[in-house]
Scaffold this motif. Structure first.
Motif, PDB file in Angstrom:
ATOM      1  N   THR A  45       4.839  29.568  65.170  1.00 26.25           N
ATOM      2  CA  THR A  45       6.143  29.760  64.545  1.00 26.25           C
ATOM      3  C   THR A  45       5.945  30.245  63.113  1.00 26.25           C
ATOM      4  O   THR A  45       4.891  30.039  62.513  1.00 26.25           O
ATOM      5  CB  THR A  45       6.935  28.447  64.550  1.00 26.25           C
ATOM      6  N   ASN A  46       6.977  30.915  62.577  1.00 27.09           N
ATOM      7  CA  ASN A  46       6.900  31.493  61.225  1.00 27.09           C
ATOM      8  C   ASN A  46       5.664  32.382  61.111  1.00 27.09           C
ATOM      9  O   ASN A  46       4.932  32.343  60.150  1.00 27.09           O
ATOM     10  CB  ASN A  46       6.874  30.388  60.167  1.00 27.09           C
ATOM     11  N   GLY A  88       7.740  41.507  61.395  1.00 28.04           N
ATOM     12  CA  GLY A  88       8.418  40.794  60.316  1.00 28.04           C
ATOM     13  C   GLY A  88       8.009  39.348  60.279  1.00 28.04           C
ATOM     14  O   GLY A  88       6.832  39.013  60.212  1.00 28.04           O
ATOM     15  N   THR A  89       8.991  38.461  60.344  1.00 23.94           N
ATOM     16  CA  THR A  89       8.747  37.024  60.470  1.00 23.94           C
ATOM     17  C   THR A  89       9.336  36.577  61.792  1.00 23.94           C
ATOM     18  O   THR A  89      10.547  36.684  62.006  1.00 23.94           O
ATOM     19  CB  THR A  89       9.397  36.243  59.329  1.00 23.94           C
ATOM     20  N   ASN A 137       5.052  39.152  57.960  1.00 20.77           N
ATOM     21  CA  ASN A 137       5.721  38.589  56.791  1.00 20.77           C
ATOM     22  C   ASN A 137       5.822  37.065  56.842  1.00 20.77           C
ATOM     23  O   ASN A 137       6.414  36.456  55.956  1.00 20.77           O
ATOM     24  CB  ASN A 137       7.129  39.178  56.664  1.00 20.77           C
ATOM     25  N   GLY A 138       5.278  36.444  57.893  1.00 24.61           N
ATOM     26  CA  GLY A 138       5.374  35.005  58.040  1.00 24.61           C
ATOM     27  C   GLY A 138       4.299  34.263  57.256  1.00 24.61           C
ATOM     28  O   GLY A 138       3.289  34.836  56.836  1.00 24.61           O
ATOM     29  N   ALA A 139       4.523  32.969  57.080  1.00 26.03           N
ATOM     30  CA  ALA A 139       3.551  32.138  56.351  1.00 26.03           C
ATOM     31  C   ALA A 139       2.387  31.722  57.227  1.00 26.03           C
ATOM     32  O   ALA A 139       1.353  31.267  56.732  1.00 26.03           O
ATOM     33  CB  ALA A 139       4.252  30.899  55.796  1.00 26.03           C
ATOM     34  N   ASN A 140       2.546  31.839  58.565  1.00 23.41           N
ATOM     35  CA  ASN A 140       1.506  31.440  59.505  1.00 23.41           C
ATOM     36  C   ASN A 140       1.013  32.653  60.282  1.00 23.41           C
ATOM     37  O   ASN A 140       1.572  33.752  60.166  1.00 23.41           O
ATOM     38  CB  ASN A 140       2.031  30.382  60.477  1.00 23.41           C
ATOM     39  N   GLY A 169       3.736  36.403  62.176  1.00 22.31           N
ATOM     40  CA  GLY A 169       3.987  37.821  61.966  1.00 22.31           C
ATOM     41  C   GLY A 169       3.530  38.304  60.607  1.00 22.31           C
ATOM     42  O   GLY A 169       3.074  37.525  59.753  1.00 22.31           O
ATOM     43  N   THR A 175       8.431  34.388  65.932  1.00 24.39           N
ATOM     44  CA  THR A 175       7.713  33.375  66.696  1.00 24.39           C
ATOM     45  C   THR A 175       6.814  34.072  67.701  1.00 24.39           C
ATOM     46  O   THR A 175       7.286  34.856  68.537  1.00 24.39           O
ATOM     47  CB  THR A 175       8.689  32.452  67.426  1.00 24.39           C
ATOM     48  N   TYR A 203      -4.428  31.455  57.200  1.00 26.04           N
ATOM     49  CA  TYR A 203      -3.057  31.385  57.689  1.00 26.04           C
ATOM     50  C   TYR A 203      -3.115  30.527  58.957  1.00 26.04           C
ATOM     51  O   TYR A 203      -3.849  30.868  59.889  1.00 26.04           O
ATOM     52  CB  TYR A 203      -2.507  32.772  58.029  1.00 26.04           C
TER      53      TYR A 203
END
Length: 560
Positions: free
Chosen positions: A194-195, A84-85, A199-202, A197, A87, A117
């Motif tokens: 951080t952020n 998901g999103t 679905n994350g932005a990074n 995964g 760390t 990303y």
């Protein structure tokens, strides 16, 4: 979007075989066989939150090939370290080593080219022997509290190092410092985002290759780059750098900005680009003793941006040219050549200059800026200057006024010029064509006309004082063509409605008559024939500003 193939890498099968070998202390790992690492002193741990399925895996040529060796010979890790999103806190531990100050670590890393990303990779150090204790959370570091170096610490989306994470293989080097003494410990790569995964932005995918741990060997013969004749590089004119070892016959490798230069393995290198140069001398095998030279910084001579301005474009007046060329750094020595488009040679002048043109027309003015004698980096600019010439100045007719009585003065109207009366005394305004004067003394005015070109025209006008409104006529005149007293005219003081001025001979015959006292005047002729020297009579009439009728008569002597 991330590329599907990159997402699938977390599910790739691991390869086989171990080719990287190490001496008792040095490590030289090319990651030819990632699964074999974990049976030879390497280990890994995933403390990401939420915990993902991905681990450190064999690299894939479908994403990008290795830095050296076979296309898959690198180790990789990706965003599936979490779900998901979340760390990411994914660790890769090296074997245990004795570590001391000045030991060095080198590795190469990159991310895929294309969609970015932000990723982050840290290299950390533990001094607790074989410990792999990194705590239990997605942000903890446990025994690995010493940060040796970090790639993209701020999670920048840039793909150039050190601004962000590089998308081409880039050498990262660091030296151990700050230890109180030798310790037993190990290094660890920390993939920390951080952020991150799916679905994350990074977070996306990173590769690591050609990891080396090089223990410092005291007493290793020094290698030195000789000070070059110049550290300023003019493009197209290469510089020669030469290195020498204190003793022995080592192998050499030149580096530019800490990256090895392909094929640069002799004791000399021809520099064609600016940057920080070092050379490393390796003694023995396998790389048991390595010396790094002094650093020599070569600066590419900067290209200036030539520019200038000028203040005027008037014939016969010095035009001031202001040099506004810029160059960074500003301390760079720059030579300047001016050509003023007037047929002469170029003029070498340090900066600002002036030139006086003798004729009207368009001129092409060129400024060339040459930094530090480097013609390859010279810049030039050409501007057109169109020279103008002002109208000639003139003496305006004298104005006769009654003492302290308002009287209108009239200057010429010259289009495009700003007007100024000087001195600005006894007049209602010094910047209009027709100011009102209240004269209490005789005053000779200068009327300045100033143009945008810098040109200037100067007229003059004399104001004379009389005590009453009247009409005066000179007692003599000499029409001989010398420009002095060639015509007989009445002088008006306070006369607002001039009627007539007539001249007669002794017999009463009318010889001349006019209603224009300012411009005509009698030239001493009758019907085109010059009259002889003699005494003649005149009569003049008009009304003053108060409406009073004034009639005057008298005699004048014509002098030949």
């Amino acid at each position: 979007m991330r590329i599907f193939l990159q997402r699938a890498l977390g599910l790739l099968l691991l390869g086989a075989g171990v080719s990287g070998t190490a001496t008792a202390q040095a490590i030289n790992e090319n990651f030819d066989n990632v699964p074999g690492l974990f049976t030879s002193g390497w280990s890994q741990k995933n403390n990401s939150s939420p915990l993902g399925a991905s681990t450190w895996v064999q690299g894939s040529t479908a994403t990008f090939p290795s830095f050296n060796g076979a296309g898959t010979s690198y180790i990789a890790v990706n965003f599936n370290s979490t779900t998901g999103t979340g760390t990411i806190n994914q660790w890769l531990f090296t074997p245990v080593r004795d570590i001391k100050n000045d030991d060095s670590v080198i590795f190469y890393t990159r991310i895929p080219a294309g969609t970015v990303y932000p990723d982050r990779l840290e290299l950390r150090l533990s001094t607790a022997g074989a410990s792999t204790d990194v705590g239990t959370t997605a942000t903890s570091v446990g025994d690995f509290s010493i940060l040796v170096t970090s790639v993209n610490p701020n999670l920048s989306s840039s793909t150039t190092y050190p601004a962000g994470y590089p998308n081409v293989w880039t050498r990262i080097g660091a030296k151990v410092t700050g230890l109180a003494g030798p310790v037993s410990g190990r290094f660890a790569f920390r993939y920390h985002v951080t952020n991150g995964g799916p679905n994350g932005a990074n977070s996306n995918y990173i590769g690591v290759d050609a990891f080396q741990f090089k223990p410092f060997v005291s007493g290793c013969p020094a290698v030195t780059i000789a000070t070059p004749a110049s550290t300023n590089l003019c493009p197209g004119t290469p510089l020669l750098l030469s290195a020498s070892a204190a003793t022995g016959n080592p192998s050499f490798q030149w580096f530019l900005n800490n990256n090895p230069i392909a094929g640069a393995t002799s004791d000399a290198y021809i520099v064609t680009a600016g940057g920080a140069y070092t050379v490393r001398a390796t003694y023995g095998a396998p790389q048991s003793c390595v010396s790094t030279s002094n650093l020599v910084t070569i600066n590419t001579i900067p290209k200036p941006t030539a520019n200038f301005s000028f203040d005027s474009y008037c014939v016969g007046r010095a035009t001031m040219f202001s040099n506004t060329t810029t160059v960074t750094p500003a301390t760079t020595p720059v030579a300047y050549r001016w050509n003023f488009g007037a047929g002469g040679r170029d003029t070498v002048i340090a900066g600002n200059t002036s030139f006086t043109y003798g004729t009207t027309g368009a001129r092409q003015v060129k400024l060339v800026a040459i930094p530090n004698g480097c013609l390859a980096q010279a810049d030039s600019i050409t501007k057109t200057i169109t020279l103008e010439t002002p109208p000639a100045g003139m003496r305006l007719p004298t104005v006769n006024v009654k003492y302290d009585t308002p009287t209108e003065l009239m200057a010429r109207t010259l289009p495009g010029a700003a007007l100024e009366w000087n001195p600005p005394v006894m007049i209602s305004s010094a910047t209009i064509v027709n100011p009102t004067v209240r004269a209490v003394r005789e005053q000779d005015y200068r009327i300045f006309y100033r143009y945008a070109s810098g040109c200037e025209t100067v007229d003059s006008l004399l104001v004379r004082i009389f005590t009453e409104n009247n009409i005066f006529v000179p007692t003599a005149f000499s029409p001989n063509g010398d420009g002095q007293n060639d015509r007989l005219r009445p002088l008006l003081v306070g006369i607002t409605n001039f009627r007539t001025f007539r001249v007669y001979n002794r017999l009463g015959q009318e010889l001349f008559s006019t209603g224009d006292a300012m411009t005509t005047g009698w030239d001493g002729t009758y019907k085109g024939q010059a009259l002889p020297a003699d005494t003649y009579m005149w009569v003049t009439e008009g009304y003053d500003r108060n409406g009073n009728f004034i009639r005057r008569n008298g005699q004048v002597v014509l002098v030949r």
